[in-house]
Design an enzyme around this catalytic site. Structure first.
Site, PDB file in Angstrom:
ATOM      1  N   GLU A 183       0.826  -1.203   0.000  1.00 17.60           N
ATOM      2  CA  GLU A 183       0.000   0.000   0.000  1.00 17.60           C
ATOM      3  C   GLU A 183       0.863   1.256   0.000  1.00 17.60           C
ATOM      4  O   GLU A 183       0.728   2.111   0.870  1.00 17.60           O
ATOM      5  CB  GLU A 183      -0.933  -0.005   1.207  1.00 17.60           C
ATOM      6  CG  GLU A 183      -1.892  -1.170   1.195  1.00 17.60           C
ATOM      7  CD  GLU A 183      -3.035  -1.025   2.167  1.00 17.60           C
ATOM      8  OE1 GLU A 183      -2.866  -0.349   3.186  1.00 17.60           O
ATOM      9  OE2 GLU A 183      -4.107  -1.581   1.883  1.00 17.60           O
ATOM     10  N   GLU A 270      -5.527  -7.843  -1.287  1.00 18.46           N
ATOM     11  CA  GLU A 270      -6.004  -8.078   0.084  1.00 18.46           C
ATOM     12  C   GLU A 270      -7.494  -7.836   0.031  1.00 18.46           C
ATOM     13  O   GLU A 270      -7.933  -6.707  -0.182  1.00 18.46           O
ATOM     14  CB  GLU A 270      -5.389  -7.089   1.080  1.00 18.46           C
ATOM     15  CG  GLU A 270      -3.995  -7.415   1.516  1.00 18.46           C
ATOM     16  CD  GLU A 270      -3.426  -6.355   2.478  1.00 18.46           C
ATOM     17  OE1 GLU A 270      -4.190  -5.699   3.210  1.00 18.46           O
ATOM     18  OE2 GLU A 270      -2.203  -6.175   2.466  1.00 18.46           O
TER      19      GLU A 270
END
Ligand code: IPT
Length: 925
Positions: A183, A270
């Site tokens: 991220e 995810e």
């Protein structure tokens, strides 16, 4: 003994046709806009996230991996935690509980692909977000192309990359993709992203490189430009994290994964499969928030809505933040995460739903290559339909769910469905918060499935006969239509199923209830056994790979592995209670856990036998506690604290710099000792930064003055000038003017902030004392903290209590232990006792240490079992049960509690509890 076990494990492996083909064979890994491919074969990667560092017992890694595989997953997503392996610059450990080479071997033995995610940054609610604490004392921004940081992370990657490289699918291993960073969304530095990939390639990584972009990829997502990755993925937690209100749906959006590149598969890197418990609601709330109905609606919508063929479900097993693993802001010792497999390795209703979906995803091959297609028209707009089509086979996949997916309405309607095999009116019923993926135009083994409004669980072919399991909710009407060239013979073996043949298609009509069985033969096709079940009865099936192809097992609480040899099916299975086992396999005998099971042949062609459940167990009562006090004056081993500068972007309020990291004490408690020449001082004023839920205790000349909460400052900008402030009045007569006074402070540091924002002000936020003033006194300081000399348990296991330095937490430590006092004093108290555990060898009994109810507790306790720090019981966190993994737990055990009390009082009763009892043929010890 050990060699025998290794040999047995090896034999087991040879019998199992693992998904990643047996080691030493090399394979090509490639991809296109649809999916990954291995040797040209499409792979729909259905993987679950697992953190080895949250389970300090390698034999249990195998247990969890087998459970993940048995749920129908064909992959695991694995973070690798830099800080867990590196206690100091240049020092790396990959042994024992850090032996990731062993972990990767286990993934190969279990037959799971791996998405390797070595960071360097991983977030994951772990201390520093996986960055080592020593990095806090270096110059240069972490997660950037800064040279100091670059040199640091290259140390890590130079060690972890070669391990990952030798386990790649391209070298006969399991690693199918390599994820860089995590991220990486704000304060980004494209050169850094590019250099990470160059480093991976230089270290021999040749599988596709991926990234997991935050927040539905609205921020930097690395799909183009400098630093772009081959397969950019998306992280999405559509239900948010409010475990206190588990009924709230869609707090964070639609949950459909965006396509980021035209030339790469859509990757749900995810996808929410649980939640962190920031609100202290307890993980059962998180499990409900992300329960089976959420999974049905969101996962299935994502599959059909996005066409994703790569998935990572975060988390599938969460595990334990043992030692000083947790990051301070969002988590406590348990990282159960409300996942499908609980912290104590139990299987939940979510596990069953994963199995229903996972077996489908990894059975029905045309799903790995689909384009959006024309959707059937629903007669009732309350029912939403959406379709994908495989362009080569024409197979159609239709999602049906409520238009308003939150509704609990139960709607029946008809779909006007133009299937590859003709137009049909298909009745559908959508109960509350349900979603289905229906299939039409599918070559199911040797059969042709025209359409069905039941969902496919899985199918196998055994000795020329297809065996297929379909299911629907209990009580729902079901129809399955199969095509034949002439009228087939239909035998209903079990249940009520009507059949009709129109010269072309055989239509079976039934109500989903229990498990109906229909045998269809002739009609120009090989025979097929249709097993028509419900959500519940479908979840009783397991599909296991063997060298002779996949087999089906019904019953058992868990079927771990299967092998076929000499007409025998050798199963490894668990039983939570006595019950039946039924197998659909090309064998005549059944062996479970090495024992021949008397079994009869059924009309279904299966074998059925009975298996015993576990024997009841009783755990010992903890008694005969011994006691030992730790005082501010205890022991030696102090370091002078006299630094006047720090690399931290946060500068101290008073000098010298007292940040614990500056003196190499990175984890847990830290003692400080200040001496000064007393005058007429009235107050001790302290500032400390500990992270959320940390605190500190203050003594002057051996007299306890009190405690205060440590500062957090997690995101404060500008930096709060007065964090974690405590003012302590000096009692009259305690200071003797002109003589030396001793100030003692014990600080409980709560782990290091993560660095999600790639911002050093947050990450390098100090721990420990930030400033101390006692009138105008000039204070000379000393500090004492964690010492890294426990290679087995690692640097995150122990902090700097004196008892930890002296080894009081370890089994068999000597010295003066005595009867505990009636009341526990303020300050540090140590308790210990021993207990034996005599559990049956073939039973897996997950054990936890339980603290009794005590809402107004004024202390925290660190729980050491055989020296392993398995729990931090504290005020402000809901946790009272601390799971102790088998492996840490042995036949004879020592439990030690290090208690830091802010007021005198009583310790809650502490006991052992069993969180399950499974008869197992696995070797978990
Ligand atoms: C995202 C992280 O990548 C992962 O490491 C973990 O922190 C998880 O989510 C939350 O448990 S962070 C994203 C939700 C902003």
């Amino acid at each position: 003994m050990r060699t025998l076990r290794t040999l047995l494990a090896l034999l087991m492996v040879l019998g199992v046709a693992a998904t990643p083909a047996a080691a030493s064979e090399r394979h090509d890994v490639a991809y296109d806009r649809y999916s990954l491919t291995v040797d040209g074969q499409r792979v729909l990667l259905w993987s679950g996230e697992f953190h080895y560092f949250r389970l300090p017992s390698p034999e249990l890694w195998r247990d969890v991996l087998q459970k993940i595989k048995a749920a129908g997953f064909n992959g695991v997503s694995l973070y690798f935690h830099w800080g867990y392996h590196s206690p100091a610059p240049g020092v790396y450990d990959f042994s024992g509980v850090r032996d990731v080479d062993r972990l990767l071997r286990m993934t190969e033995e279990t037959g799971l692909y791996v998405v390797a995610r070595p960071g360097p940054y991983i977030n994951a609610e772990t201390t520093g977000g996986g960055l080592p604490a020593w990095l806090k004392t270096t110059e240069g921004r972490a997660r950037s192309s800064d040279p100091t940081y670059t040199a640091a992370y290259r140390e890590w990657l130079s060690r972890i990359n070669p391990i990952l490289a030798r386990h790649q699918v391209t070298r006969g291993g399991s690693v199918i993709a390599y994820n860089v960073e995590n991220e990486y969304a704000v304060n980004v530095d494209p050169l850094y992203m590019e250099q990470l990939q160059q480093k991976a390639r230089a270290d021999g990584i040749d599988v596709p490189i991926t990234h997991n972009a935050c927040c539905n990829a609205d921020l930097a997502n690395w799909s183009s430009g400098q630093g772009a990755v081959q397969i950019p993925g998306v992280d999405d937690y559509p239900n948010g994290f409010d475990c206190q209100n588990p009924d709230t749906w869609g707090a964070w959006g639609e949950g459909v994964t965006r396509r980021l590149r035209d030339d790469a598969p859509v990757y749900a890197a995810e996808y929410q499969a649980g939640a962190i418990d920031g609100a202290n609601a307890g993980y059962e709330g998180c499990r409900e928030l992300t329960g089976p109905d959420f999974m049905k609606v969101y996962y299935k919508s994502n599959v059909i809505g996005s066409g994703a063929t790569m998935f990572g479900y975060y988390m599938t097993f969460g595990g334990t933040n043992w030692g000083w693993l947790p990051q301070p802001n969002d988590v406590y010792t348990s990282y159960d995460y409300g996942s499908a497999i609980t912290e104590s390795r139990g299987l939940t209703a979510k596990y069953d739903e994963f199995k229903r979906q996972g077996l489908f995803m990894t059975t029905v091959a045309p799903l790995a290559k689909t384009d959006p297609g024309p959707a059937p028209v629903s007669a009732d707009p309350a029912v939403f339909a959406q379709a994908r089509v495989n362009p080569d086979t024409g197979t159609q996949f239709v999602l049906v769910r409520h238009a308003d997916r939150k509704t609990s309405a139960d709607v029946s309607t008809t779909l006007a469905w133009s299937t590859p095999d003709g137009a049909h009116q298909v009745p559908v019923r959508v109960g509350g918060r349900d979603a289905k993926i229906l299939v039409a135009g599918y070559d199911l083994g040797g059969q042709r499935l025209v359409w069905s409004n039941s969902e496919i669980l899985t199918h196998v072919t055994v000795q020329g006969r297809d065996v297929a399991v379909l299911y629907g909710r209990e009580g729902e009407q079901g129809s399955t239509v199969l095509r034949y060239s002439s009228k087939p013979r239909v035998r209903v073996l079990d249940g009520a199923v009507r059949s009709s043949f129109d010269g072309k298609d055989l239509k079976l009509d039934y109500t989903h209830s229990g498990l109906a069985r229909v045998l269809v033969s002739g009609g120009g096709r090989p025979p097929v056994l249709l097993l028509l079940g419900t959500d519940q009865t479908a979840a009783e099936f397991w599909r296991l790979d063997t060298a002779k192809g996949p087999v089906l097992v019904r019953g058992t609480s868990l079927a771990r592995s299967a092998a076929i040899s000499g007409g025998r099916l050798e199963l490894e299975a668990d039983m939570d209670e006595a019950g039946e086992v039924e197998t659909f396999a090309p064998v005549s005998r059944l062996v479970v856990g090495g024992r021949l099971v008397p079994a009869r042949r059924t009309a279904s062609g299966s074998l059925v036998g009975k298996l015993a459940g576990p024997r009841p167990v009783t755990l010992p009562v903890l008694s005969q506690w011994q006691y030992r006090a730790e005082s501010p004056a205890s022991g030696s081993g102090w370091t002078v604290a006299d630094k006047t500068t720090t690399a931290s972007p946060i500068k101290p309020k008073t000098l010298p710099v007292l940040y614990s990291d500056e003196y190499g004490f990175h984890h847990g408690n830290v003692w400080y000792r200040g001496t000064f020449t007393a005058g007429a001082e009235k107050t001790v004023s302290v500032n400390a930064i500990t992270g959320r839920r940390g605190n500190y205790l203050v003594w002057l000349n051996g007299r306890y003055l009190g405690s205060a909460a440590g500062g957090t400052e997690a995101d404060a900008e500008p930096v709060n000038p007065d964090p974690g402030r405590g003012d302590f009045a000096i009692p009259d007569g305690l200071l003797k003017p002109g003589s030396t006074a001793t100030l003692s402070v014990l600080v409980t540091n709560m782990g290091h902030n993560d660095n999600w924002t790639a911002d050093d002000v947050r990450f390098k936020q100090p721990r420990g004392l930030y400033g101390v003033t006692v009138g105008d006194a000039r204070i000379s300081w000393q500090i004492r903290g964690s010492r890294y000399d426990d290679v087995e348990r690692g640097s995150l296991n122990t902090g700097g209590l004196y008892g930890e330095l002296a080894g009081w937490h370890l089994p068999g430590s000597g010295g003066r232990w005595s009867q505990p006092p009636a009341s526990m004093p303020a300050g540090v108290s140590w308790y210990r006792t021993t207990f034996g555990l005599d559990l049956p060898e073939d039973q897996d009994v997950p054990v936890a240490v339980r603290f009794g109810e005590q809402p107004d507790r004024k202390y925290r306790a660190f729980v050491f079992v055989n020296g392993w720090n398995v729990g931090h019981y504290m005020t402000g966190a809901p946790q009272r049960d601390f799971v102790v993994p088998t492996g840490v737990l042995r036949r004879s055990n020592t439990i030690v509690l290090a208690v830091v009390a802010t007021e005198p009082g009583e310790l809650a009763p502490v006991s052992l509890v069993a969180l399950g009892n499974h008869r197992t043929s696995a070797h978990l010890r």
